[in-house]
Design an enzyme around this catalytic site. Structure first.
Site, PDB file in Angstrom:
ATOM      1  N   HIS A 139      21.026  -3.367  60.836  1.00  0.00           N
ATOM      2  CA  HIS A 139      21.363  -2.891  62.181  1.00  0.00           C
ATOM      3  C   HIS A 139      21.708  -4.095  63.050  1.00  0.00           C
ATOM      4  CE1 HIS A 139      21.409  -0.590  65.828  1.00  0.00           C
ATOM      5  NE2 HIS A 139      20.383  -1.261  66.339  1.00  0.00           N
ATOM      6  N   SER A 156      17.593  -1.320  69.597  1.00  0.00           N
ATOM      7  CA  SER A 156      18.645  -0.447  70.110  1.00  0.00           C
ATOM      8  C   SER A 156      18.619  -0.443  71.636  1.00  0.00           C
ATOM      9  CB  SER A 156      18.441   0.970  69.574  1.00  0.00           C
ATOM     10  OG  SER A 156      19.463   1.824  70.008  1.00  0.00           O
ATOM     11  N   LYS A 160      23.729  -5.303  72.413  1.00  0.00           N
ATOM     12  CA  LYS A 160      24.490  -5.975  71.342  1.00  0.00           C
ATOM     13  C   LYS A 160      25.975  -5.626  71.398  1.00  0.00           C
ATOM     14  CE  LYS A 160      21.966  -4.177  68.066  1.00  0.00           C
ATOM     15  NZ  LYS A 160      21.002  -3.435  68.911  1.00  0.00           N
ATOM     16  N   ARG A 244      12.866 -23.852  74.369  1.00  0.00           N
ATOM     17  CA  ARG A 244      13.689 -24.401  75.451  1.00  0.00           C
ATOM     18  C   ARG A 244      14.411 -25.681  75.042  1.00  0.00           C
ATOM     19  NH1 ARG A 244      10.461 -24.374  81.059  1.00  0.00           N
ATOM     20  NH2 ARG A 244      12.593 -24.876  81.731  1.00  0.00           N
TER      21      ARG A 244
END
Length: 311
Positions: A139, A156, A160, A244
């Site tokens: 996915h 979901s 994306k 970071r």
């Protein structure tokens, strides 16, 4: 995973000529291995990989010319087994008459190409490995960014597809949206493609399905690409400590291939397309030997050492 490939598919993908057996191109190929019969021409058949495509080049055909008609016909009939999918003759050579006779009797196609033996062997192997390889459905979204294959994953609704749309608008190429079919091409290469029914399509909430090729042109899509980098999108959480400096080296394994992975926090106002674009360029720079994190770390250590010497 595709269990077999037809000879017709092999012919089309590799632009092979069909010398004989045009009515038998539906024969099945079940292995990506290609056989170059050498010992078989001498009559040794204790181990004959009959299920493989049989490739004959200059070496094999020149050896065959030194055999008598009866000997060669006997050998060729033994090579033409019911499970043998096809014979391929390289370098625009003419197939021996004995092979033509035996193959026609067995209903096996004889194919030809102008390419050298090593080149056609490589091309056919790559094609068959790609078709017959075990596949895993993931996915996510797959985009080609400056030649770097980036697979975007995440829950979901995290954004994306919208990010992929912005990347396409910025000149990059879409391979797959929602489902990525992943397979291992060789020891170090992972390839991703779209399922046929989803090819060139993007699903955007509130708009629906859009055809990227129709809206942005043929240059906005690709059929498949290597997967070089995985970008995982996560909803921003204050208690999550995201990297970071770029020191953390995340990876994700598919089959036998380990792929670098980075996690990017999603928050209102962050331009994910530009961030992922920068991640792809940074990955490419690292692949070429330049690591901004290492340069910063070296400069920091040098500065600390200089200050320590002053004191």
């Amino acid at each position: 995973m595709t269990e077999s490939v037809t000879v017709a598919e092999l012919v089309k993908a590799n632009r092979l000529d069909v010398y004989t057996g045009k009515d038998n191109l539906d024969r099945k190929i079940t292995t990506s291995d290609i056989s170059r019969p050498g010992l078989e021409l001498t009559g040794y058949f204790n181990y004959y990989p009959a299920k493989r495509v049989q490739l004959l080049g200059i070496t094999e055909t020149s050896f065959a010319k030194g055999m008598s008609h009866k000997e060669l016909l006997n050998v060729m009939r033994k090579m033409c087994q019911p499970e043998t999918p096809a014979f391929v003759i390289s370098t625009q050579l003419d197939p021996p008459e004995e092979l033509t006779q035996s193959a026609e009797e067995a209903g096996i196609p004889i194919l030809g190409t102008k390419l050298t033996t090593s080149r056609v062997l490589s091309n056919m192997t790559n094609f068959l490995e790609g078709k017959l390889a075990e596949r895993q459905s993931v996915h996510g979204v797959l985009v080609d960014i400056y030649g770097v294959g980036v697979m975007i994953t995440g829950d979901s609704g995290v954004g994306k597809s919208e990010t992929a749309l912005e990347l396409v608008k910025r000149g990059h190429r879409l391979i797959a949206d929602d489902r990525v079919e992943v397979y291992q091409q060789d020891e170090q290469t992972l390839v991703g493609a779209a399922p046929a029914i989803l090819s060139h399509l993007l699903e955007i909430r509130g708009i629906g399905i859009i055809d990227v090729m129709n809206l942005f042109g043929a240059g906005a899509v690709r059929s498949e690409t290597d997967i070089d980098l995985i970008v995982h999108l996560e909803l921003w959480q204050d208690d999550n400590h995201f990297d970071r400096l770029g020191n953390n080296s995340e990876t994700q394994r598919f089959f036998d291939v380990v792929v670098p992975k980075i996690s990017i926090p999603v928050k209102t106002g962050r331009n994910l397309a530009i961030i992922i674009e920068a991640a792809a360029m940074n990955f490419r720079a690292r692949s070429m030997g330049y690591d901004a994190t290492k340069v910063f770390d070296d400069n920091l250590k040098r500065l600390i050492k200089q200050n320590a010497n002053k004191s």
